[in-house]
Design a protein around this motif. Structure first.
Motif, mmCIF file in Angstrom:
data_model
loop_
_atom_site.group_PDB
_atom_site.id
_atom_site.type_symbol
_atom_site.label_atom_id
_atom_site.label_comp_id
_atom_site.label_asym_id
_atom_site.label_seq_id
_atom_site.Cartn_x
_atom_site.Cartn_y
_atom_site.Cartn_z
ATOM 1 N N LEU A 220 0.844 -1.192 0.000
ATOM 2 C CA LEU A 220 0.000 0.000 0.000
ATOM 3 C C LEU A 220 0.878 1.241 0.000
ATOM 4 O O LEU A 220 1.921 1.272 0.649
ATOM 5 N N VAL A 307 -2.361 0.327 -4.684
ATOM 6 C CA VAL A 307 -2.067 -1.057 -4.282
ATOM 7 C C VAL A 307 -1.156 -1.644 -5.344
ATOM 8 O O VAL A 307 -1.506 -1.666 -6.538
ATOM 9 N N ASN A 332 2.391 -1.631 4.530
ATOM 10 C CA ASN A 332 2.101 -0.207 4.340
ATOM 11 C C ASN A 332 3.409 0.524 4.112
ATOM 12 O O ASN A 332 4.175 0.770 5.035
ATOM 13 N N TYR A 339 -3.816 2.941 6.611
ATOM 14 C CA TYR A 339 -4.819 2.306 5.764
ATOM 15 C C TYR A 339 -5.652 1.314 6.571
ATOM 16 O O TYR A 339 -5.111 0.491 7.302
ATOM 17 N N VAL A 341 -7.948 -1.789 5.993
ATOM 18 C CA VAL A 341 -7.993 -2.759 4.894
ATOM 19 C C VAL A 341 -9.070 -3.797 5.163
ATOM 20 O O VAL A 341 -9.194 -4.310 6.284
ATOM 21 N N ALA A 389 -8.262 -0.597 0.485
ATOM 22 C CA ALA A 389 -7.420 0.023 1.513
ATOM 23 C C ALA A 389 -7.876 1.467 1.646
ATOM 24 O O ALA A 389 -7.547 2.321 0.814
#
Length: 555
Positions: A220, A307, A332, A339, A341, A389
């Protein structure tokens, strides 16, 4: 498709490691550096000497003080020998300026080769990673191996554990991989991490107890570089001016008055805080709030969230069969964004955090601060499902798709109900008994108060901005307690280099943990890896304006 079956992944990784992962390429300078000459200049940990060099850089000990273990001292060599380094896994890596395709939108940035994230590196626990970094950037750089307990002179912090890798030079990183898990690597030079300079590092366990059919590595990221003229250096220059003239409230956190901003968590163009010489719009963020983060959600308004390097409008699609058991490794790599998720229609069984196994726990959503990693297992249902996310508090999201059957693909606006369902935090997890720290009273407590705020951009520990000459002493063999007391109005993901710590009695082993505003987080670790080790906030802009310090082992 980027992620094949686990067996195929392992085979491809071995083949790639034997030939080198990236080929070198070069390009011109991206332009002037807006941070030059600023009092709040980017602390790239390497400002001692910026003269260009060529050739190979050797490990050195920048300014090792008397009374402390040097990064390349005999104690460090002895600790590495105890890890019993095994066969070499050779990798070639090139940091260069390049054009990246985010999925219909191209940007000029810095990356490892020509892909985002950089090519995944895989090895097996017990291997010796032998990676050569060639620097084709116009600035010095480095590589930090986030989460690894490795030898100190390979930790990749210029000005502390090594000299910077100059433009045109190369550096040989070589160290034993002593623990399996999900890790990643990035520079520790200025705000380079908030460009495209990051990649996963997966250390496989030949005795892996988990059983699964496929594996998906999910990275992410919040993205600003190359968008409408923006660069992370320009963002840092803007943030480093602070908000003192904008009606900041309290002066200790990220919450402030309007100051040219709206209150929807977005920046407004034309704000007076735009740094001189910057060509992009203001990226300063106000009005973004999250109860999960205790209030203020972040400082930077990012135009994109990704992503695996892809925009939500052109997401990566991972294919599987209904009933497949899938291991998802979440990382991350963002600069300023937490984020939340969730995988639509599925529950997540958490098996690891920050590389270490936990007692399995089921949840619908997870919150990842910058630098955190979680491994989860899911049993795939039939259809097409969004892996979303949510950029916590920032009114934006990143997306990937899991497809096992027919049906329309979820679009960028999809928000699965699981995002608002059960959310598991690290403090609710328990370490797997095999990696649990034994009960022991701390021999030493290091009190680290998180101080400062956006009003003056004076982020620090104990009111003192980063000074590589300052050490908080510890001694080999001690059980050390770090007490992070957050007196700011913002949350901070704190990261300890070279070690993993335990959250509470029997809590999970981690190297990065969220400290909410107004709270104290106490973590324990065993001082078993000598050297000089950084502790810092993993918000790259907080770190680069001062929220970093050093633990030093006594000689």
């Amino acid at each position: 498709m980027r992620t094949p079956t686990r067996r195929t992944v392992l085979g491809a990784a071995l083949a790639a490691a034997g030939t080198g992962l990236l080929t070198a390429c070069s390009s011109g300078s991206p332009g002037s550096d807006p941070m030059k000459g600023m009092d709040h200049a980017s602390m790239d940990h390497s400002a001692m000497d910026r003269s260009p060099t060529t050739g190979s850089a050797a490990p050195v000990t920048p300014g090792a003080p008397a009374g402390f273990v040097a990064p390349n001292g005999p104690e460090v060599a002895a600790a590495e020998a105890r890890r019993k380094p095994g066969p070499e896994r050779k990798v070639a890596l090139t940091a260069t300026e390049t054009t990246l395709d985010l999925g219909g939108r191209t940007v000029r940035s810095w990356a490892y080769g020509d892909r985002l994230p950089g090519q995944e590196v895989r090895a097996t626990v017990g291997d010796t990673l032998a990676l050569t970094l060639a620097n084709h950037l116009p600035q010095p750089t480095s590589l930090h191996w986030h989460g690894l307990a490795l030898r100190n002179d390979m930790d990749g912090v210029p000005g502390l554990t090594q000299d910077p890798v100059r433009a045109g030079a190369s550096f040989d990183y070589r160290f034993a991989l002593s623990h399996p898990g999900t890790y990643w690597f990035h520079p520790h030079s200025g705000v380079q991490q908030d460009r495209g300079l990051y990649a996963p590092l997966i250390v496989e366990d030949p005795k892996e107890p988990l059983r699964y059919d496929k594996e998906w590595v999910v990275v992410l990221d919040d993205w600003v570089d190359g968008v409408d003229g923006s660069t992370p250096d320009a963002v840092l220059a803007e943030l480093a001016k602070g908000m003192g003239d904008m009606g900041a409230m309290g002066g200790t956190g990220g919450t402030a008055g309007t100051g040219g901003m709206d209150h929807s968590g977005h920046s407004m163009p034309g704000m007076s805080g735009t740094p001189t010489g910057a060509t992009g719009p203001s990226r300063m963020l106000m009005g973004a709030t999250s109860p999960l983060l205790g209030g203020d959600a972040g400082d930077v308004s990012y135009p994109f969230h990704l992503v695996n390097g892809r925009l939500a409008t052109a997401p990566e699609t991972f294919t599987a069969k209904p009933g497949d058991r899938i291991r998802i490794r979440l990382i991350n790599a963002g600069g300023d964004t937490a984020y939340r998720v969730a995988l639509g229609g599925h529950e997540l069984t958490v098996t690891h955090t920050d590389g270490f196994p936990v007692e399995p726990a089921t949840t619908q959503a997870l919150l990842l601060g910058m630098g955190e990693r979680y491994d989860v297992l899911v049993t795939a249902k039939d259809g097409a499902f969004p892996l979303t996310a949510l950029a916590e508090g920032k009114n934006a999201a990143a997306l990937a798709v899991l497809r096992t059957g027919g049906g329309a693909a979820p679009d960028a606006s999809t928000r699965p109900a699981e995002l608002d369902g059960r959310l598991l935090t690290a403090g609710q997890l328990k370490a797997d008994p095999g990696v649990r720290l034994p009960d022991r009273a701390p021999d030493r407590t290091v009190a680290l108060e998180l101080t400062g705020g956006m009003a003056r951009a004076d982020w620090a520990f104990n009111g003192r901005r980063y000074d590589p000459a300052q050490r908080h002493p510890v001694a080999a063999g001690e059980r050390v307690r770090l007490e992070f007391r957050n007196s700011t109005a913002m949350w901070h993901p704190v990261h300890l280099h070279g070690h993993s710590f335990a959250l509470g009695a029997g809590g999970p082993r981690k190297d990065t943990a969220i400290v909410l505003p107004g709270t104290t987080l106490a973590v324990d670790f065993d001082a078993d890896n000598p050297g000089l080790w950084m502790v810092h906030c993993h918000n790259v802009y907080h770190a680069e304006t001062g929220m970093m310090t050093v633990l030093g082992y006594r000689a």
